[in-house]
Design a protein around this motif. Structure first.
Motif, PDB file in Angstrom:
ATOM      1  N   GLN A  30       0.839  -1.207   0.000  1.00  0.00           N
ATOM      2  CA  GLN A  30       0.000   0.000   0.000  1.00  0.00           C
ATOM      3  C   GLN A  30       0.871   1.253   0.000  1.00  0.00           C
ATOM      4  O   GLN A  30       1.991   1.249   0.515  1.00  0.00           O
ATOM      5  CB  GLN A  30      -0.883   0.016   1.267  1.00  0.00           C
ATOM      6  CG  GLN A  30      -1.947   1.097   1.286  1.00  0.00           C
ATOM      7  CD  GLN A  30      -2.663   1.154   2.639  1.00  0.00           C
ATOM      8  OE1 GLN A  30      -2.049   0.938   3.687  1.00  0.00           O
ATOM      9  NE2 GLN A  30      -3.955   1.443   2.614  1.00  0.00           N
ATOM     10  N   TYR A  32       0.428   5.580   0.844  1.00  0.00           N
ATOM     11  CA  TYR A  32      -0.437   6.616   1.387  1.00  0.00           C
ATOM     12  C   TYR A  32       0.050   7.971   0.898  1.00  0.00           C
ATOM     13  O   TYR A  32       1.263   8.257   0.937  1.00  0.00           O
ATOM     14  CB  TYR A  32      -0.416   6.613   2.922  1.00  0.00           C
ATOM     15  CG  TYR A  32      -0.909   7.915   3.522  1.00  0.00           C
ATOM     16  CD1 TYR A  32      -2.267   8.102   3.800  1.00  0.00           C
ATOM     17  CD2 TYR A  32      -0.033   8.970   3.775  1.00  0.00           C
ATOM     18  CE1 TYR A  32      -2.724   9.303   4.305  1.00  0.00           C
ATOM     19  CE2 TYR A  32      -0.486  10.178   4.290  1.00  0.00           C
ATOM     20  CZ  TYR A  32      -1.832  10.348   4.549  1.00  0.00           C
ATOM     21  OH  TYR A  32      -2.298  11.530   5.036  1.00  0.00           O
ATOM     22  N   THR A  49      -4.134   4.879  -0.497  1.00  0.00           N
ATOM     23  CA  THR A  49      -5.154   5.490   0.364  1.00  0.00           C
ATOM     24  C   THR A  49      -4.741   6.923   0.685  1.00  0.00           C
ATOM     25  O   THR A  49      -3.556   7.251   0.679  1.00  0.00           O
ATOM     26  CB  THR A  49      -5.343   4.695   1.681  1.00  0.00           C
ATOM     27  OG1 THR A  49      -6.327   5.362   2.475  1.00  0.00           O
ATOM     28  CG2 THR A  49      -4.051   4.630   2.481  1.00  0.00           C
ATOM     29  N   ASN A  51      -6.337   8.185   3.456  1.00  0.00           N
ATOM     30  CA  ASN A  51      -6.875   8.220   4.815  1.00  0.00           C
ATOM     31  C   ASN A  51      -5.900   7.521   5.768  1.00  0.00           C
ATOM     32  O   ASN A  51      -5.691   6.311   5.696  1.00  0.00           O
ATOM     33  CB  ASN A  51      -8.247   7.517   4.818  1.00  0.00           C
ATOM     34  CG  ASN A  51      -8.896   7.579   6.198  1.00  0.00           C
ATOM     35  OD1 ASN A  51      -8.234   7.874   7.203  1.00  0.00           O
ATOM     36  ND2 ASN A  51     -10.184   7.289   6.231  1.00  0.00           N
ATOM     37  N   ASN A  53      -6.157   6.620   8.661  1.00  0.00           N
ATOM     38  CA  ASN A  53      -6.739   5.567   9.504  1.00  0.00           C
ATOM     39  C   ASN A  53      -7.008   4.270   8.754  1.00  0.00           C
ATOM     40  O   ASN A  53      -7.451   3.288   9.342  1.00  0.00           O
ATOM     41  CB  ASN A  53      -8.041   6.079  10.138  1.00  0.00           C
ATOM     42  CG  ASN A  53      -7.763   7.273  11.033  1.00  0.00           C
ATOM     43  OD1 ASN A  53      -6.842   7.248  11.854  1.00  0.00           O
ATOM     44  ND2 ASN A  53      -8.522   8.349  10.840  1.00  0.00           N
ATOM     45  N   ASN A  54      -6.740   4.279   7.440  1.00  0.00           N
ATOM     46  CA  ASN A  54      -6.979   3.086   6.617  1.00  0.00           C
ATOM     47  C   ASN A  54      -5.706   2.365   6.220  1.00  0.00           C
ATOM     48  O   ASN A  54      -5.683   1.634   5.234  1.00  0.00           O
ATOM     49  CB  ASN A  54      -7.731   3.476   5.337  1.00  0.00           C
ATOM     50  CG  ASN A  54      -9.222   3.619   5.590  1.00  0.00           C
ATOM     51  OD1 ASN A  54      -9.696   3.249   6.670  1.00  0.00           O
ATOM     52  ND2 ASN A  54      -9.928   4.161   4.627  1.00  0.00           N
ATOM     53  N   SER A  56      -2.889  -0.351   5.878  1.00  0.00           N
ATOM     54  CA  SER A  56      -2.863  -1.811   6.008  1.00  0.00           C
ATOM     55  C   SER A  56      -1.817  -2.227   7.040  1.00  0.00           C
ATOM     56  O   SER A  56      -0.899  -1.476   7.354  1.00  0.00           O
ATOM     57  CB  SER A  56      -2.501  -2.449   4.659  1.00  0.00           C
ATOM     58  OG  SER A  56      -3.414  -2.077   3.678  1.00  0.00           O
TER      59      SER A  56
END
Lengths: 250, 250
Positions: A30, A32, A49, A51, A53-54, A56
């Motif tokens: 992932q 960010y 992402t 976010n 808070n998202n 992985s």
């Protein structure tokens, strides 16, 4: 497979995204970023992402953002598992304010999104809080570079200063040379092989032995003549650096 | 075949002896030197003399000796035929005091007898008194280099100053970086890929665009911190170059 999440979208993040994708032993799960503009430079197959808070679950989280933002950004990382590393040469490991384990992974190179570099030659300086994390970070660093060094925060700061001289200031000398060429309608291309060889030479010979030129020879006649042809700013730099070279060699 | 006699036995003469031997269109008929010590570096198949009155008849005589000695040495050349050239970046064509036609053949590179260079990439700057000699010197220069430029004495002098910044001063920045590494027990090898890339980058991007670092960003916090960790001499140079970079970009 080491699971990795990458945070950031600048030049260093771009380089890391490339080596993470290339390595067989790394699972780049992932990235960010809140930046959309640079998305075009990154592999679309890697989930993204915006976010915080998202994120992985990963073994290593790499923060590749501006030095000044590292502390405030890392405060937002509330998870406790995994190893969080920043990639800054000038910030200590303590700049990280997250709950998880902390480390540093500093790639010593000058990056531009539009200029390719031989990735596996780039030295990686690593630091961790404890031995177990060091083993993981070493394993990871060896996947992306042939040149891995353990360097603590205090040494890394000195290394960063040395890099300012070796890269920023030498590039500025090239810039001053370019100015002189432009002013006198000389193509800067004439100097490029010389500049390439200047850097090649010190791969094998130490800079102290590679030094040549009027200041090295303490040739005051040539130095005076050169100074008389320079602008105020060029003159100041020529004078100071020449004096320093003369003091070194005579 | 262009018949050539080479006069001198230093770094530039060594490079020239090599390219003269390699070129199919050049007949390297003789070399002159009073130096015996460097004989081991030169091809023994090329006849050598140490008597200035025993020079063979040639199309081009290349004087590759110290700048300061060019005038007094060339006064001893009484023959009138052929073209005599010196190889200095900082001396005008008028430095030659021989009876024959005069010219300059300035190879823009940093030479060491013990370090090999890609010979055909080295830019050659040429100058002659008249058109006919220029044709000959151009023909000759094209035999030893892919990059031949016509540069008169006044421009060559400026180019030489630019080369001092591009080579001598940038090498000194590497030397200062090396000092900082040594003082802090950091292997200088860590910086070598960065230095190589610094030179590679400006082969494609102009130095003004390639500039990075705290001074470029006008990051006074980092600059102040760096200055506090340097010796007096390092501090002076760091300060002056940083100020100049700040003035350039802000």
């Amino acid at each position: 497979m080491i699971k990795v999440v990458l945070l950031g979208a600048g030049n260093v993040a771009f380089y890391l995204a490339n080596v993470l994708t290339m390595s067989k032993n790394i699972n780049f799960i992932q990235r960010y970023s809140r930046n959309i503009k640079n998305d075009k430079y990154f592999d679309k197959n890697i989930p993204k992402t915006n976010n915080i808070n998202n994120l992985s679950k990963a073994d290593i989280y790499i923060i590749a953002i501006n030095d000044d933002a590292i502390s405030s950004f890392s405060k937002q990382l509330f998870f406790k598992d995994g190893l969080v590393v920043h990639t800054s040469g000038s910030m200590p490991i303590e700049a990280l304010k997250c709950k998880a384990k902390k480390g540093v992974l500093y790639p010593l190179q000058t990056f531009s999104i539009n200029h390719k570099v031989e990735y596996h030659q780039i030295p990686i300086c690593i630091e961790t809080e404890n031995k177990k994390d060091k083993e993981l970070l070493h394993l990871f660093a060896n996947c992306i570079s042939k040149n891995v060094y353990e360097i603590n925060s205090s040494k890394r700061e000195k290394l960063h200063i040395a890099a300012v001289f070796a890269n920023n200031f030498s590039n500025y000398m090239f810039k001053l040379a370019n100015d002189i060429c432009d002013k006198n309608s000389i193509p800067f291309d004439i100097l490029k092989p010389l500049i390439k060889e200047t850097a090649n030479k010190i791969q094998k010979i130490s800079p102290i032995k590679a030094q040549t030129g009027p200041a090295k020879r303490n040739d005051n006649k040539v130095i005076k003549n050169h100074l008389s042809q320079l602008s105020e700013n060029q003159k100041e730099i020529y004078n100071l650096v020449s004096k320093s070279i003369i003091n070194t060699y005579n």
